[in-house]
Design an enzyme around this catalytic site. Structure first.
Site, PDB file in Angstrom:
ATOM      1  CE  LYS A 135      -3.826  -2.483   2.146  1.00 30.19           C
ATOM      2  NZ  LYS A 135      -4.653  -2.795   3.324  1.00 30.19           N
TER       3      LYS A 135
ATOM      4  CD  GLN B 143      -3.602  -4.658   6.355  1.00 30.12           C
ATOM      5  OE1 GLN B 143      -3.749  -3.572   5.795  1.00 30.12           O
ATOM      6  NE2 GLN B 143      -3.990  -5.787   5.804  1.00 30.12           N
TER       7      GLN B 143
ATOM      8  CG  ASP C  92      -9.601  -0.227   5.118  1.00 32.87           C
ATOM      9  OD1 ASP C  92      -9.444  -0.617   3.946  1.00 32.87           O
ATOM     10  OD2 ASP C  92      -8.817  -0.498   6.049  1.00 32.87           O
TER      11      ASP C  92
END
Ligand code: GUN
Length: 292
Positions: free
Chosen positions: A52, A96, A119
């Protein structure tokens, strides 16, 4: 059979985003800045977050990786989140997953400022998605929609079977495929570990989206001719013949299922790269929204 080439499409999307960033720079505007929090040392998670960060560099975004130890307490993690929520430099951030067991994931996701939740995991954004309001769509489902869109895969009136009801992929995917519009307007069946006679269901599907995490679960006998197959599985299977000692394996028995499919995603190179491209897209959206 057409291969849904996520590597190529994700590259196209990254090029489009890089063009946008160039324009922002030329106008003297601040470029998007993504931060990623990673707690602990899980190998797969570290690899994903590193990808990422690399993707941010590639399109000209600023990025920050926040590494916290495996023993981080919930309070410490929440403090970091509050800091990023307030930091005007950061346009969007992710935590994450999975998180170590001392941390309550739901509490953590609730603490994220919904305007920075690239997200799309905050209940407000998830609810907005379910209600067809503008929002951040979780990156993996967003990537699958984008693949279907760019390859012109017809979803209207089709029977879509989703395998797996995770909050990150299966559940949002089941909502998105049934939404009004394109890609959408599908008749959706969401299957999971308590589903009986799954073969009977998958063999009626026009579109199968498998997000189970069981290597080679979906066999040719479970699929009808000309079905569209989206494989979200990315399980590390030990393999001494490779340099890393493992290979990435999807949920789909690609060799046999691809002979019957009309469209199919490979693993790797299908959904995986799309996830990262769409995270960048959400970060660009976050920046644009903050300018308004
Ligand atoms: N773990 C697996 N997939 C994802 C994702 O899309 N976002 C985050 N934050 N964690 C993940």
């Amino acid at each position: 059979m057409v291969l849904l080439d996520g590597k190529k499409i994700s590259n196209d999307i990254k090029n489009e985003i890089a063009e946008e960033v160039k324009k922002m720079k030329a106008n003297g505007e601040k470029v998007p800045h993504l931060a990623a929090i990673i707690v602990g040392n899980d190998g797969a998670s570290l690899t994903y977050v590193a990808s990422k960060v690399r993707a941010c560099e590639r399109v000209g975004f600023d990025s920050t990786m926040v590494r916290l130890s495996n023993t981080t307490s919930q309070v410490e993690l929440l403090d970091k989140i509050y800091e990023l929520n307030e930091d005007p430099e950061i346009d969007g951030f992710i935590i994450q997953l999975p998180l170590p067991k001392q941390i309550d994931t739901q509490k953590v996701l609730l603490a994220v400022n919904p305007d920075k939740d690239v997200d799309g995991f905050h209940p407000m954004n998830f609810g907005r998605m379910a209600l067809d309001m503008s929002t951040f769509i979780p990156a993996t489902p967003f990537g699958i929609l984008e693949l279907l869109d760019r390859y012109g895969v017809d979803t209207q009136g089709k029977h879509t079977v989703v395998i797996g009801r995770s909050h990150i992929v299966g559940r949002p995917m089941s909502i998105l495929m049934g939404r009004k519009g394109f890609p959408g307007n599908s008749t959706v069946t969401l299957t999971h570990s308590h589903t009986k006679n799954i073969t009977q269901i998958t063999s009626q599907a026009d579109i199968i989206i498998s997000a189970l995490g069981v290597p080679n679960f979906l066999k040719a006998e479970m699929v009808k001719d000309d079905a569209v197959i989206i494989d979200v599985g990315i399980t590390r299977v030990p393999d001494d013949s490779t340099e890393k000692g493992y290979r990435i394996t999807g949920d789909v028995d690609f060799e046999n299922v691809s002979k019957k499919a009309s469209f199919i995603t490979p693993v790797p190179g299908g959904v995986g790269p799309m996830t990262i491209a769409m995270l960048l897209k959400n970060t660009l959206l976050a920046r644009e929204r903050q300018m308004k």
